[in-house]
Scaffold this active site. Structure first.
Site, PDB file in Angstrom:
ATOM      1  N   MET A   3       0.680  -1.245   0.019  1.00 44.78           N
ATOM      2  CA  MET A   3      -0.089  -0.075  -0.064  1.00 44.78           C
ATOM      3  C   MET A   3       0.705   1.329   0.327  1.00 44.78           C
ATOM      4  SD  MET A   3      -3.518  -1.061   1.922  1.00 44.78           S
ATOM      5  CE  MET A   3      -2.896  -0.678   3.608  1.00 44.78           C
ATOM      6  N   GLY A   4       2.146   0.864  -0.470  1.00 46.21           N
ATOM      7  CA  GLY A   4       3.047   2.181  -0.425  1.00 46.21           C
ATOM      8  C   GLY A   4       3.629   2.578   0.819  1.00 46.21           C
ATOM      9  N   GLY A  51      11.314  -2.763   5.658  1.00 46.89           N
ATOM     10  CA  GLY A  51      10.594  -4.193   5.825  1.00 46.89           C
ATOM     11  C   GLY A  51       9.960  -4.319   4.229  1.00 46.89           C
ATOM     12  N   HIS A  52       9.155  -3.511   3.806  1.00 48.48           N
ATOM     13  CA  HIS A  52       9.002  -3.663   2.376  1.00 48.48           C
ATOM     14  C   HIS A  52       9.984  -3.880   1.470  1.00 48.48           C
ATOM     15  CE1 HIS A  52       5.649  -0.821   3.667  1.00 48.48           C
ATOM     16  NE2 HIS A  52       5.127  -1.757   3.261  1.00 48.48           N
ATOM     17  N   GLN A  83     -10.503  -2.723   2.639  1.00 51.39           N
ATOM     18  CA  GLN A  83      -9.828  -3.442   3.921  1.00 51.39           C
ATOM     19  C   GLN A  83      -9.916  -2.341   4.838  1.00 51.39           C
ATOM     20  OE1 GLN A  83      -6.024  -4.184   1.911  1.00 51.39           O
ATOM     21  NE2 GLN A  83      -5.170  -4.047   3.619  1.00 51.39           N
ATOM     22  N   GLY A 120       4.961 -10.727   3.952  1.00 56.25           N
ATOM     23  CA  GLY A 120       5.706 -10.434   5.031  1.00 56.25           C
ATOM     24  C   GLY A 120       5.063 -11.347   6.149  1.00 56.25           C
ATOM     25  N   GLN A 142      -2.703 -12.774   7.449  1.00 53.89           N
ATOM     26  CA  GLN A 142      -2.579 -12.467   6.158  1.00 53.89           C
ATOM     27  C   GLN A 142      -1.860 -13.369   5.228  1.00 53.89           C
ATOM     28  OE1 GLN A 142      -2.771  -8.201   4.536  1.00 53.89           O
ATOM     29  NE2 GLN A 142      -0.494  -8.839   4.250  1.00 53.89           N
ATOM     30  N   SER A 155       7.089  -1.216  10.649  1.00 47.94           N
ATOM     31  CA  SER A 155       5.573  -0.860  10.153  1.00 47.94           C
ATOM     32  C   SER A 155       5.454   0.459   9.685  1.00 47.94           C
ATOM     33  CB  SER A 155       4.843  -1.338  11.292  1.00 47.94           C
ATOM     34  OG  SER A 155       3.315  -0.647  11.181  1.00 47.94           O
ATOM     35  N   ARG A 188       3.012   2.051  10.543  1.00 45.61           N
ATOM     36  CA  ARG A 188       2.245   2.628  11.804  1.00 45.61           C
ATOM     37  C   ARG A 188       3.340   3.266  12.443  1.00 45.61           C
ATOM     38  NH1 ARG A 188      -2.977  -1.002  12.810  1.00 45.61           N
ATOM     39  NH2 ARG A 188      -4.001  -0.331  10.903  1.00 45.61           N
TER      40      ARG A 188
HETATM   41  O1  PAF Z   1      -0.162  -5.951   3.763  1.00 47.40           O
HETATM   42  C1  PAF Z   1      -0.611  -4.945   2.814  1.00 47.40           C
HETATM   43  O2  PAF Z   1       0.118  -4.009   2.638  1.00 47.40           O
HETATM   44  C2  PAF Z   1      -1.997  -5.051   2.170  1.00 47.40           C
HETATM   45  O3  PAF Z   1      -2.787  -5.668   3.099  1.00 47.40           O
HETATM   46  C3  PAF Z   1      -1.854  -5.788   0.737  1.00 47.40           C
HETATM   47  C4  PAF Z   1      -1.487  -7.506   0.842  1.00 47.40           C
HETATM   48  C5  PAF Z   1      -1.225  -4.895  -0.167  1.00 47.40           C
HETATM   49  C6  PAF Z   1      -3.335  -5.810   0.348  1.00 47.40           C
HETATM   50  O4  PAF Z   1      -3.907  -4.275   0.007  1.00 47.40           O
END
Ligand code: PAF
Length: 295
Positions: free
Chosen positions: A26-27, A32-33, A57, A144, A150, A182, A184
């Site tokens: 989600m950018g 971590g990403h 979501q 992750g 998830q 995160s 957040r």
């Molecule tokens: O983990 C996330 O960032 C989101 O839940 C995902 C998998 C990109 C779906 O919008």
């Protein structure tokens, strides 16, 4: 690196690619990403990332509008990682009409833990992930372990729908003091940031206690319930508001049963457990987990 905004452009860019490794995001990318991009590069070529803040979501009271949109910065980071294409659709592209078809994870996996406290969350996640998979056609997709439930739900979705995408789970990246990275974390005040590593400390203490009990044969369902209670109380005592602090089976996130402790459900060595926690510190909700794998 190409940034594409439409499904048609994306498909044109990826035509003929059979080994695409995909990382949906989600950018607002952090280390971590970026670690997920590196894992993706080990499993396929080219690496494709998506950036899409998925309204489906977010609950009405959650921070959809406030969610940081930082495409330019994100793109620089992804380019440095050697990402081939970034798919950054707007809402009209991905949801040109109300998304009435949705993917509903089974209640016993989608409505527990995170799903209990964020109703509808996993329906939103699986729906967008299925749609993104249709756009990218990846051979591999990386998620992750920080979002433990998830990645498990998405793996099950792929199995049950026979999707031709293998799910790779990547380890959680932590700051030096143990706090899981995160998006957040940026909302934490200085004082909250000092406190935040306690979530991981309590997960670690609990995992160590489980290992110790396993070694001295004192592991029981009562002992497990007591460890959960103690950790949640400790969080409350330190000023957190825990949603859950739960010791579950790694296999399916179900609560442990007597049979798990005496042998039967999981292949030896058993039982394999995971400790999962979600708690609010001030206005910020943090989640984390730790796998406990007995030798
Ligand atoms: O983990 C996330 O960032 C989101 O839940 C995902 C998998 C990109 C779906 O919008």
């Amino acid at each position: 690196m190409k940034i594409v905004h439409t499904i048609a452009e994306l498909r044109a860019q990826l035509r003929g690619q059979l080994r695409t490794a995909f990382v949906p995001t989600m950018g607002n990318l952090h280390e971590g990403h970026l670690s997920l991009m590196r894992v993706a590069a080990k499993h396929g070529d080219p690496v494709v990332a998506s950036i899409f803040v998925n309204r489906l979501q977010f609950a009405p009271h959650e921070d959809f509008d406030r969610y940081p949109r930082t495409l330019q910065d994100d793109a620089k980071k992804l380019e440095a990682e050697g990402v081939y294409v970034v798919f950054a659709p707007d809402e009209k592209e991905l949801y040109p009409e109300p998304q009435e078809f949705r993917v509903r994870p089974p209640e016993n996996l989608g409505d527990i833990l995170e799903g209990e406290f964020r109703p509808g969350f996993f329906v939103g996640v699986t729906t967008v992930v299925l749609k993104l998979f249709q756009c990218v056609s990846p051979q591999v997709a990386v998620f992750g372990k920080k979002d433990y439930q998830q990645q498990m739900i998405i793996r099950r979705m792929c199995q049950q729908f026979a999707l031709p995408t293998s799910i790779v789970s990547a380890p959680t990246i932590r700051d030096e003091d143990g706090l899981a990275l995160s998006s957040r974390n940026q909302y934490l005040s200085v004082k909250e940031r000092e406190e935040a590593p306690w979530l991981y400390r309590l997960l670690t203490q609990t995992a160590n206690a489980l290992s110790q009990m396993r070694a001295d044969h004192s592991l029981s369902l009562d002992a497990i319930a007591e460890l959960e209670k103690q950790a949640a109380n400790e969080l409350r005592h330190r000023g957190w508001a825990p949603d859950y602090f739960a010791i579950r089976r790694q296999l399916d996130l179900k609560p442990l049963e007597q049979i798990d402790l005496t042998g039967g459900l999981q292949p030896p060595p058993e039982p394999q457990m995971v400790v999962l926690a979600a708690a609010r510190l001030g206005q910020t909700r943090l989640i984390d987990n730790l796998e406990v794998t007995f030798a």
